[in-house]
Enzyme design. Structure first.
Site, PDB file in Angstrom:
ATOM      1  N   CYS A 132      -6.680  13.599   5.953  1.00  0.00           N
ATOM      2  CA  CYS A 132      -6.433  13.739   4.513  1.00  0.00           C
ATOM      3  C   CYS A 132      -7.549  14.452   3.771  1.00  0.00           C
ATOM      4  O   CYS A 132      -7.286  15.187   2.820  1.00  0.00           O
ATOM      5  CB  CYS A 132      -6.158  12.374   3.888  1.00  0.00           C
ATOM      6  SG  CYS A 132      -7.572  11.244   3.882  1.00  0.00           S
ATOM      7  N   CYS A 140     -10.683   4.362   8.484  1.00  0.00           N
ATOM      8  CA  CYS A 140     -10.058   4.158   7.174  1.00  0.00           C
ATOM      9  C   CYS A 140      -9.253   2.858   7.150  1.00  0.00           C
ATOM     10  O   CYS A 140      -9.342   2.074   6.203  1.00  0.00           O
ATOM     11  CB  CYS A 140      -9.165   5.349   6.841  1.00  0.00           C
ATOM     12  SG  CYS A 140      -8.408   5.267   5.202  1.00  0.00           S
ATOM     13  N   LEU A 194      -4.178   4.439  -3.288  1.00  0.00           N
ATOM     14  CA  LEU A 194      -5.615   4.666  -3.255  1.00  0.00           C
ATOM     15  C   LEU A 194      -5.940   6.144  -3.428  1.00  0.00           C
ATOM     16  O   LEU A 194      -5.401   6.983  -2.709  1.00  0.00           O
ATOM     17  CB  LEU A 194      -6.199   4.169  -1.928  1.00  0.00           C
ATOM     18  CG  LEU A 194      -5.912   2.708  -1.569  1.00  0.00           C
ATOM     19  CD1 LEU A 194      -6.553   2.362  -0.237  1.00  0.00           C
ATOM     20  CD2 LEU A 194      -6.410   1.772  -2.659  1.00  0.00           C
ATOM     21  N   ALA A 222       0.865  -1.182   0.000  1.00  0.00           N
ATOM     22  CA  ALA A 222       0.000   0.000   0.000  1.00  0.00           C
ATOM     23  C   ALA A 222       0.898   1.228   0.000  1.00  0.00           C
ATOM     24  O   ALA A 222       1.493   1.576   1.017  1.00  0.00           O
ATOM     25  CB  ALA A 222      -0.904  -0.016   1.228  1.00  0.00           C
ATOM     26  N   MET A 223       1.021   1.877  -1.140  1.00  0.00           N
ATOM     27  CA  MET A 223       1.962   2.983  -1.309  1.00  0.00           C
ATOM     28  C   MET A 223       1.227   4.319  -1.232  1.00  0.00           C
ATOM     29  O   MET A 223       0.458   4.665  -2.128  1.00  0.00           O
ATOM     30  CB  MET A 223       2.707   2.852  -2.634  1.00  0.00           C
ATOM     31  CG  MET A 223       3.561   1.596  -2.723  1.00  0.00           C
ATOM     32  SD  MET A 223       4.492   1.489  -4.283  1.00  0.00           S
ATOM     33  CE  MET A 223       5.663   2.848  -4.079  1.00  0.00           C
ATOM     34  N   GLY A 279       3.303   0.482   5.556  1.00  0.00           N
ATOM     35  CA  GLY A 279       4.377   1.200   6.236  1.00  0.00           C
ATOM     36  C   GLY A 279       4.057   1.564   7.669  1.00  0.00           C
ATOM     37  O   GLY A 279       4.690   2.460   8.233  1.00  0.00           O
ATOM     38  N   GLY A 318       4.493   8.394   0.625  1.00  0.00           N
ATOM     39  CA  GLY A 318       5.385   8.853   1.681  1.00  0.00           C
ATOM     40  C   GLY A 318       6.628   8.001   1.785  1.00  0.00           C
ATOM     41  O   GLY A 318       6.786   6.992   1.086  1.00  0.00           O
ATOM     42  N   VAL A 319       7.511   8.384   2.697  1.00  0.00           N
ATOM     43  CA  VAL A 319       8.784   7.688   2.835  1.00  0.00           C
ATOM     44  C   VAL A 319       8.601   6.276   3.385  1.00  0.00           C
ATOM     45  O   VAL A 319       9.326   5.353   2.995  1.00  0.00           O
ATOM     46  CB  VAL A 319       9.760   8.501   3.722  1.00  0.00           C
ATOM     47  CG1 VAL A 319       9.205   8.714   5.117  1.00  0.00           C
ATOM     48  CG2 VAL A 319      11.129   7.837   3.786  1.00  0.00           C
ATOM     49  N   ASP A 320       7.644   6.071   4.281  1.00  0.00           N
ATOM     50  CA  ASP A 320       7.504   4.773   4.941  1.00  0.00           C
ATOM     51  C   ASP A 320       7.128   3.668   3.958  1.00  0.00           C
ATOM     52  O   ASP A 320       7.829   2.654   3.842  1.00  0.00           O
ATOM     53  CB  ASP A 320       6.461   4.867   6.063  1.00  0.00           C
ATOM     54  CG  ASP A 320       6.842   5.868   7.135  1.00  0.00           C
ATOM     55  OD1 ASP A 320       8.043   5.972   7.434  1.00  0.00           O
ATOM     56  OD2 ASP A 320       5.946   6.537   7.682  1.00  0.00           O
TER      57      ASP A 320
END
Length: 365
Positions: free
Chosen positions: A204, A108, A40, A14-15, A132, A18-20
């Site tokens: 968000c 979420c 998403l 799940a991208m 992440g 972010g960096v994580d």
């Protein structure tokens, strides 16, 4: 390098952009796994394209695709806007209208990110879904257990208490044993441009921080004025709509009184905000609903001494819990706690292990 202990397999990551999650994708790709990146689109991201430090914005989708291209892995953007509105935004709005203090990030994770995304990952033939999050999955004697991240400053276990046992078996959390600094160094090692990207700070779908405008857009005329009443029974003034208040609030009450006053209770049925002195915020016990239990089964009325968190930013407090019915528990603090807010989560711990949790109801004493 951290190794998940899995043989080479197909893993959906799940991208978020972010960096994580980017570091997770790079790490798993280097280990030889067949990595598929999924980002998403959860809301009208055009609102937040220019907003820094907001999750799931248009820039984040671009960053996720950029990382995937660098790694040479397939990347898909899925339109989950309708799912997100139904499961998260509408719940957020209705919770405020019911005089609660909602927790949209948990909703979420529960619905869109785990329930729906796991279903999609399985349809793609993936063996696992990796995220992440800074939590740890530990294989215990009776299956997978959810534990806090090793870095207390980044631990996200409070937000994942709704994860089911079945979901936990399918999930992987490669960053659970790392600090944020270590993750950034890992991202730098892989040459990822997002290595120094700031963490998201806002809800968000509220990039400007004005949650009231979102509520009024979805539920027009929801800011109906009403009475402000002292807990001793006398009227002090008029409020501007219960959506503007939360338990423990002191500022912005617009009341002149001979001692500091705090929001103690919100009654949506009669449209009343109750205020009182700080001592009126003290709570000994309360009821939680929709309990998700990850540990060994406990019997009705069996008492168990645990630690509980009633806000993500508060330290755990010692408490005694007892189950009654299918999905409710009574939580009794060993020492009184202040400002327990309906709509927030109560997450239950035994040391670093998450035993479960539920939603705080209005049954507070």
């Amino acid at each position: 390098m951290i190794n998940l202990g899995d043989k080479q397999s197909t893993i959906v990551v799940a991208m978020s952009g972010g960096v994580d999650s980017s570091a997770v994708a790079a790490m798993l790709h280097e280990q030889g796994h067949n990595v598929i990146g999924i980002t998403l689109q959860l809301y009208d991201h055009g609102m937040a394209v220019g907003k820094k430090n907001a999750c799931c914005a248009g820039q984040d989708i671009y960053d996720a695709k950029m990382v995937a291209n660098k790694l040479g892995i397939p990347h898909y953007v899925l339109d989950y806007e309708s799912k997100f509105k139904e499961s998260v935004i509408d719940n957020f709005v209705d919770s405020y209208l019911q005089g609660e203090t909602p927790l949209p990030c948990v909703q979420c994770n529960k619905s869109v990110k785990f329930r729906d995304l796991i279903k999609t990952a399985r349809e793609l033939g993936a063996d696992k879904l990796a995220t992440g999050h800074y939590v740890r999955k530990i294989n215990g004697d009776n299956g997978a257990e959810l534990h806090t991240g090793l870095d207390p400053a980044k631990d996200q276990s409070y937000f994942l208490f709704t994860t089911t046992k079945e979901q936990l078996e399918y999930l992987r959390f490669p960053l659970g044993g790392l600090t944020k600094d270590e993750t950034r160094k890992l991202a730098s090692k892989f040459g990822l441009e997002v290595a120094d990207k700031p963490d998201s700070q806002d809800i968000c779908f509220i990039p400007d921080g004005n949650y009231k405008s979102v509520i009024n857009k979805i539920r027009p005329n929801s800011s109906e004025s009403g009475k402000i009443i002292h807990v001793n029974g006398f009227e002090l003034g008029e409020h501007s709509g219960i959506i503007n208040y939360t338990i423990g609030q002191r500022r912005g009450l617009g009341i002149a009184y001979n001692e500091p006053l705090y929001v103690v209770k919100i009654d949506p049925k009669d449209n009343v905000v109750y205020v009182g002195p700080e001592s009126a915020l003290n709570v000994q016990e309360f009821i939680i609903r929709d309990v998700n239990w990850l540990a060994d089964e406990i019997k009705d009325n069996e008492k168990l001494e645990v630690a509980v968190k009633i806000r993500s930013t508060r330290p755990p407090r010692l408490a005694e819990i007892s189950k009654f019915g299918d999905d409710k528990m009574k939580v009794k603090f060993l020492c009184e706690e202040k400002a327990v807010a309906p709509g927030q989560a109560c997450v239950i711990y035994a040391g670093a292990r998450v035993l479960g949790g539920g939603w705080i109801t209005r049954e507070i004493r």
